[in-house]
Design an enzyme around this catalytic site. Structure first.
Site: not given
Ligand code: SIN
Length: 521
Positions: A114, A234, A281, A341, A376
């Site tokens: 991620e 997000h 993000r 988010h 975050r």
């Molecule tokens: C996601 O699955 O993109 C969200 C996970 C998160 O907010 O850390």
């Protein structure tokens, strides 16, 4: 000792569970209250997973550095180290109590990529990790005989008293959302774990109940907050104007190879940041927002076709949702837009969840432990919600008790004055103001307008309160106005741009997408 936990998501349940062997019947009696079952919580909706170092080639130092880089230098390094070092043990403990995580062909835990992580580190259960965590923790709650659960109580206010030793919290006032009866519940300790506040924005990935009630209660009780300026958007919420609510397309989809496209089909993030689509993000959301604004389009595209048939297996929930609205992510790009988010700030706590008010702890998204800073790192929220409650539970065991507590009492029933439509109209204005003035791109003039507008709303709310307005939607409006004001006030006071806070009137004036996560003063 009697403890009231407000909030039934992962943070609240992890606390209630306590470190193995430390809490038991007779030692600590826990009353876990929430306004809805955990199935409606943000935790339950979590798709991604739990960030934890599980590969030998990775290290907790790298996890720490990634957290601090995404947090734009605003994290508390000691808290970061204490939390990320516990990642592997925390996963092991979840496995021990029956959690199931995805594994590779050799049975080793598999970790997804991620944004902001320099290694695959996100331990997951398909694309619905939250569902799995809630399942195992709920099982633990049901099996514990020192925990009572009430899922119809909306907490309204903290009960605070003052004596020569100072102020302390000794309970909560709460309303039963079915019967309308208001209760005063007394405890040696109150733990707020009420989750986020995404509902103060027009588009949010958060569930309907994410109205920031814990933060608002803290504001009304004069408990200090921190880092409220930092609201994470997000990048990839599904653009679907037909539907109320906003469905999340997990960042793990980009981690698996999907890329963002501009309306003309060219790559959106290429050349803007060294990690392109997997930049932090705030960087990705700001780039998308800029394109959408300049080209006057309501969304951009997420091209997941390059993942191919693996998509079905890796992202069954997302696949099913897309199919249900006539979209096939294997064959066509997905329309996406940024949506509120995660509240990176919240009620200021130490690494054990202790707030500035004696007798009050705060955990999870409503708290600001210092882990996240100005943005975050992906999937660090579930890690925090699992680790810090354990520290808190250990601290509670040696905490002070109030002695004989009064019996909980009923205060009577609230009167629904029927002004729901008028309240909904005010909420809509609040969301517009927060989104347009306090959203992804901010400036001084917009923030000042927002502060004035929210001040007017606050005065109206106070007048309505004095006039006896007590409906459930009014209580939620009161909370949202309090949280919105806190976000605005801390945003205008931020002296520099960092992470999710971008005020175009602060130097530098440009907002190219290179390296936006670092201190710019
Ligand atoms: C996601 O699955 O993109 C969200 C996970 C998160 O907010 O850390």
């Amino acid at each position: 000792m009697k403890v009231i936990v407000v909030g039934g998501g992962v943070a609240g349940m992890s606390f209630a569970r306590g470190p193995s062997g430390l809490m038991g019947p007779g030692e600590v009696d826990i009353q876990l209250i929430s306004k809805a079952p955990p199935e409606t919580s943000n935790s339950h909706a979590a798709q991604g997973g739990v960030a934890a170092v599980i590969h030998p080639s990775d290290s907790w130092e790298q996890h720490r550095d990634d957290t601090i880089a995404v947090g734009a230098g605003r994290c508390d390094v000691d808290v970061v180290e204490r939390v990320v070092r516990k990642g592997p043990a925390c996963i092991q403990e979840l496995l021990n109590i029956g959690a199931r995580f995805d594994t590779d062909t050799q049975g080793r835990l598999s970790a997804a990529s991620e944004g902001g992580h320099h290694a695959p580190r996100v331990v997951h259960h398909s694309d619905h990790t939250g569902v799995e965590l809630v399942r195992v923790l709920q099982e633990q709650m049901r099996n514990a005989n020192n925990i009572t659960i009430k899922e119809t109580l909306l907490a309204l206010d903290l009960l605070v008293t003052e004596d020569k030793r100072g102020r302390r919290c000794y309970g909560v006032r709460a309303i039963d959302i079915h019967s309308g009866t208001v209760h005063e519940l007394y405890a040696d300790l109150v733990v707020l774990a009420t989750g986020g506040a995404g509902q103060v924005f027009r588009h949010t990935t958060n569930p309907i109940g994410a109205t920031g009630s814990g933060v608002a209660m803290a504001v009304r009780a004069g408990v200090p907050l921190r880092d409220m300026a930092f609201v994470q958007f997000h990048p990839t919420a599904l653009y679907d104007p037909q539907r109320k609510g906003t469905f999340l397309i997990s960042e793990a989809v980009r981690g698996a190879g999907a890329v963002l496209l501009q309306p003309d089909g060219t790559r959106l993030m290429e050349g803007l940041n060294p990690t392109a689509d997997l930049a932090p993000r705030n960087v990705v959301a700001r780039a998308m927002h800029t394109v959408m604004r300049e080209q006057n389009v309501p969304h951009v595209w997420l091209d997941a076709t390059r993942i191919g048939k693996r998509f079905v297996q890796q992202f069954p929930t997302i696949m099913a949702h897309c199919k249900a609205i006539g979209l096939d992510p294997i064959k066509e790009p997905i329309p996406v837009m940024p949506a509120a988010h995660y509240l990176c700030g919240g009620i200021r706590t130490d690494v054990q969840g202790r707030t500035a008010l004696a007798g009050l702890f705060a955990l999870g998204e409503c708290a600001s432990s210092g882990l996240h800073g100005a943005d975050r790192l992906a999937s660090n929220s579930l890690l925090e919600a699992l680790v810090i409650p354990r520290h808190a539970a250990a601290a509670v065991m040696v905490g002070e008790q109030l002695g004989a507590l009064p019996e909980d009492r009923e205060l009577g029933r609230y009167i629904d004055t029927g002004s729901t439509a008028a309240i909904a109209a005010v909420v809509a204005v609040l969301r517009d103001v927060m989104t347009d003035r306090v959203g992804i791109l901010r400036d001084d003039a917009g923030l000042c307008e927002a502060i004035l507008e929210l001040e007017r709303m606050h005065v109206k709310v106070d007048r309505a309160w004095a006039a006896g307005e007590r409906s459930l939607s009014f209580y939620e409006l009161r909370d949202m106005v309090a949280v919105g004001r806190a976000i605005c006030e801390q945003a205008i006071a931020e002296p520099r741009n960092a992470g999710t806070h971008w005020n175009g009137d602060l130097v530098p004036q440009t907002h190219n997408q290179q390296d936006l996560t670092f201190d710019r003063a």
